[in-house]
Design a protein around this motif. Structure first.
Motif, PDB file in Angstrom:
ATOM      1  N   VAL A 321     -25.138 -59.600 -26.654  1.00 40.77           N
ATOM      2  CA  VAL A 321     -24.126 -58.643 -26.786  1.00 40.77           C
ATOM      3  C   VAL A 321     -23.460 -58.672 -25.445  1.00 40.77           C
ATOM      4  N   PRO A 322     -22.469 -59.768 -25.178  1.00 39.69           N
ATOM      5  CA  PRO A 322     -21.941 -59.390 -23.814  1.00 39.69           C
ATOM      6  C   PRO A 322     -20.988 -58.395 -23.602  1.00 39.69           C
ATOM      7  N   GLY A 323     -20.726 -57.428 -24.482  1.00 35.32           N
ATOM      8  CA  GLY A 323     -19.926 -56.498 -24.265  1.00 35.32           C
ATOM      9  C   GLY A 323     -20.690 -55.403 -23.527  1.00 35.32           C
ATOM     10  N   PHE A 324     -21.965 -55.661 -23.546  1.00 32.95           N
ATOM     11  CA  PHE A 324     -22.760 -54.552 -22.610  1.00 32.95           C
ATOM     12  C   PHE A 324     -22.564 -54.509 -21.330  1.00 32.95           C
ATOM     13  N   HIS A 325     -21.807 -55.664 -20.768  1.00 25.68           N
ATOM     14  CA  HIS A 325     -21.597 -55.586 -19.368  1.00 25.68           C
ATOM     15  C   HIS A 325     -20.378 -54.840 -19.229  1.00 25.68           C
ATOM     16  N   PHE A 326     -19.452 -54.569 -20.025  1.00 24.59           N
ATOM     17  CA  PHE A 326     -18.257 -53.482 -20.018  1.00 24.59           C
ATOM     18  C   PHE A 326     -18.971 -52.493 -20.302  1.00 24.59           C
ATOM     19  N   TYR A 327     -19.701 -52.211 -21.361  1.00 32.00           N
ATOM     20  CA  TYR A 327     -20.225 -50.858 -21.759  1.00 32.00           C
ATOM     21  C   TYR A 327     -20.874 -49.970 -20.913  1.00 32.00           C
ATOM     22  N   LYS A 328     -21.790 -50.566 -19.870  1.00 30.55           N
ATOM     23  CA  LYS A 328     -22.473 -50.236 -18.985  1.00 30.55           C
ATOM     24  C   LYS A 328     -21.602 -50.263 -17.661  1.00 30.55           C
ATOM     25  N   ARG A 329     -20.346 -50.416 -17.421  1.00 29.09           N
ATOM     26  CA  ARG A 329     -19.513 -50.231 -16.288  1.00 29.09           C
ATOM     27  C   ARG A 329     -19.995 -50.998 -15.435  1.00 29.09           C
ATOM     28  N   ALA A 330     -20.659 -52.320 -15.746  1.00 24.42           N
ATOM     29  CA  ALA A 330     -21.148 -53.045 -14.524  1.00 24.42           C
ATOM     30  C   ALA A 330     -19.917 -53.726 -13.671  1.00 24.42           C
ATOM     31  N   ALA A 331     -18.980 -53.723 -14.145  1.00 25.89           N
ATOM     32  CA  ALA A 331     -17.721 -54.525 -13.219  1.00 25.89           C
ATOM     33  C   ALA A 331     -17.430 -53.255 -12.257  1.00 25.89           C
ATOM     34  N   VAL A 332     -17.795 -52.133 -12.353  1.00 27.24           N
ATOM     35  CA  VAL A 332     -17.352 -51.276 -11.371  1.00 27.24           C
ATOM     36  C   VAL A 332     -18.624 -51.083 -10.248  1.00 27.24           C
ATOM     37  N   TRP A 333     -19.660 -51.057 -10.592  1.00 26.48           N
ATOM     38  CA  TRP A 333     -21.020 -50.918  -9.437  1.00 26.48           C
ATOM     39  C   TRP A 333     -21.828 -52.192  -9.374  1.00 26.48           C
ATOM     40  N   GLY A 334     -21.649 -53.369 -10.161  1.00 24.85           N
ATOM     41  CA  GLY A 334     -22.603 -54.294 -10.276  1.00 24.85           C
ATOM     42  C   GLY A 334     -22.503 -55.263  -9.056  1.00 24.85           C
ATOM     43  N   GLU A 335     -21.442 -55.700  -8.552  1.00 22.77           N
ATOM     44  CA  GLU A 335     -21.043 -56.593  -7.476  1.00 22.77           C
ATOM     45  C   GLU A 335     -21.756 -55.803  -6.094  1.00 22.77           C
TER      46      GLU A 335
END
Length: 343
Positions: A321-335
């Motif tokens: 479920v690749p959409g979990f990366h966006f669902y967990k807002r990883a684009a905001v805090w991940g890097e």
């Protein structure tokens, strides 16, 4: 809506929540709050302590030497390089319903403050949930806590020989009988143990399960009050591919969940919860409880798990479920988190 940080979760700070679930029949308690979260301490005479009454639950193991002040929090490290959306259930026992550790007093103090400040957001209940709420509360205060943690909680006789549960940690007394108001009962539970409780009852149309009551001080990313009277599948609508991957299997599993069966689950997400689900013996309601854990990133890194967690963050978009990366807002805090973990 209560901010998900509540002073605890602040990105891009170096704190991350890891959650593992212990499932034992999900019964969602949703009640409005309008009285004190706890009964005021009263004078007690306890020449002879009341005995724990037998219940329909399995026997609870006593921990006579348990010292909550020195107990470290449970360490949940379910990191995986790829996140796949599955039920991920494991067998558990009745002893795992409530965990205690050295953060108990601070957490309970925070919970009571949240209950007082946000009464309508943190708890509510429909009338149909009262039997389930009363059943679990009666067992929790009358059997589980004084049996499992006898140094922390003890049964006493109060005024007019009424029985009560006394907390040796906070000095607070709790009635053994539930209040006439389910909301009050929920508030008592919410300020007694560091777990959030959701009560699910069979839907009136016979199709699935519906949230009918709750007390949740630490929801993440949603307002539990807006979920009341929603079916389990509708509550999970925002979850990517829940319908395709989990909806039918979850409903079937809850249908087959027998009294006395306890299960737990672990998630490899940035925010994880210790979840427990079981079926209440008398009412047959499903009770879902979860405890939130917070771990600072330096702790994870010092254990040599920095790379494993960094890979797990990337793995949110590499599983089924690749959409979990966006669902967990990883684009905001991940890097920023990965840079620290790998640095």
């Amino acid at each position: 809506m209560i901010p998900s940080s509540t002073g605890l979760i602040q990105w891009p700070s170096l704190s991350v929540i890891l959650c593992v679930g212990i499932i034992s029949s999900v019964a969602l308690l949703f009640a409005r709050l309008h009285k004190r979260p706890c009964v005021a301490p009263t004078s007690t005479s306890h020449h002879a302590s009341p005995e724990v009454k037998p219940t329909s639950y399995p026997p609870v193991e006593r921990m006579d030497d348990f010292d909550w002040k020195t107990k470290e929090p449970v360490k949940l490290r379910p990191f995986k390089p790829k996140y796949n959306l599955t039920m991920s259930i494991q067998d558990a026992t009745v002893n795992e319903i409530v965990e205690m550790d050295k953060n108990y007093l601070d957490r309970i103090t925070l919970r009571k403050n949240l209950i007082e400040q946000y009464p309508d957001q943190v708890s509510a209940a429909e009338a149909s949930a009262k039997p389930a709420i009363d059943e679990f509360y009666t067992w929790l205060v009358g059997t589980y806590l004084p049996t499992r943690f006898p140094l922390m909680f003890e049964l006493r006789y109060g005024n007019e020989k009424s029985q009560l549960l006394h907390s040796n940690v906070t000095g607070t007394d709790y009635p053994l009988e539930p209040d006439m108001s389910s909301v009050v009962t929920l508030r008592l539970m919410g300020g007694l143990v560091d777990d959030d409780f959701l009560f699910l009852l069979p839907s009136e149309d016979g199709d699935g399960y519906t949230l009918k009551a709750f007390v949740t001080c630490f929801p993440n990313g949603f307002d539990t009050a807006k979920k009341l009277n929603l079916k389990l599948r509708d509550i999970h609508k925002p979850v990517p591919q829940y319908k395709e991957k989990l909806e039918k299997s979850m409903d079937r599993y809850l249908d087959r969940l027998k009294t006395g069966k306890f299960i737990k689950r672990a998630n490899a997400r940035v925010r994880c919860e210790r979840q427990l689900v079981h079926r209440l013996p008398k009412t047959g309601a499903i009770l879902f409880s979860f405890q939130t854990y917070l771990y600072p990133l330096p702790e994870i890194k010092s254990e040599g798990l920095g790379e494993a967690l960094a890979e797990a963050i990337d793995g949110l978009k590499q599983g089924n479920v690749p959409g979990f990366h966006f669902y967990k807002r990883a684009a905001v805090w991940g890097e920023s988190a990965k840079a620290y973990l790998r640095g």
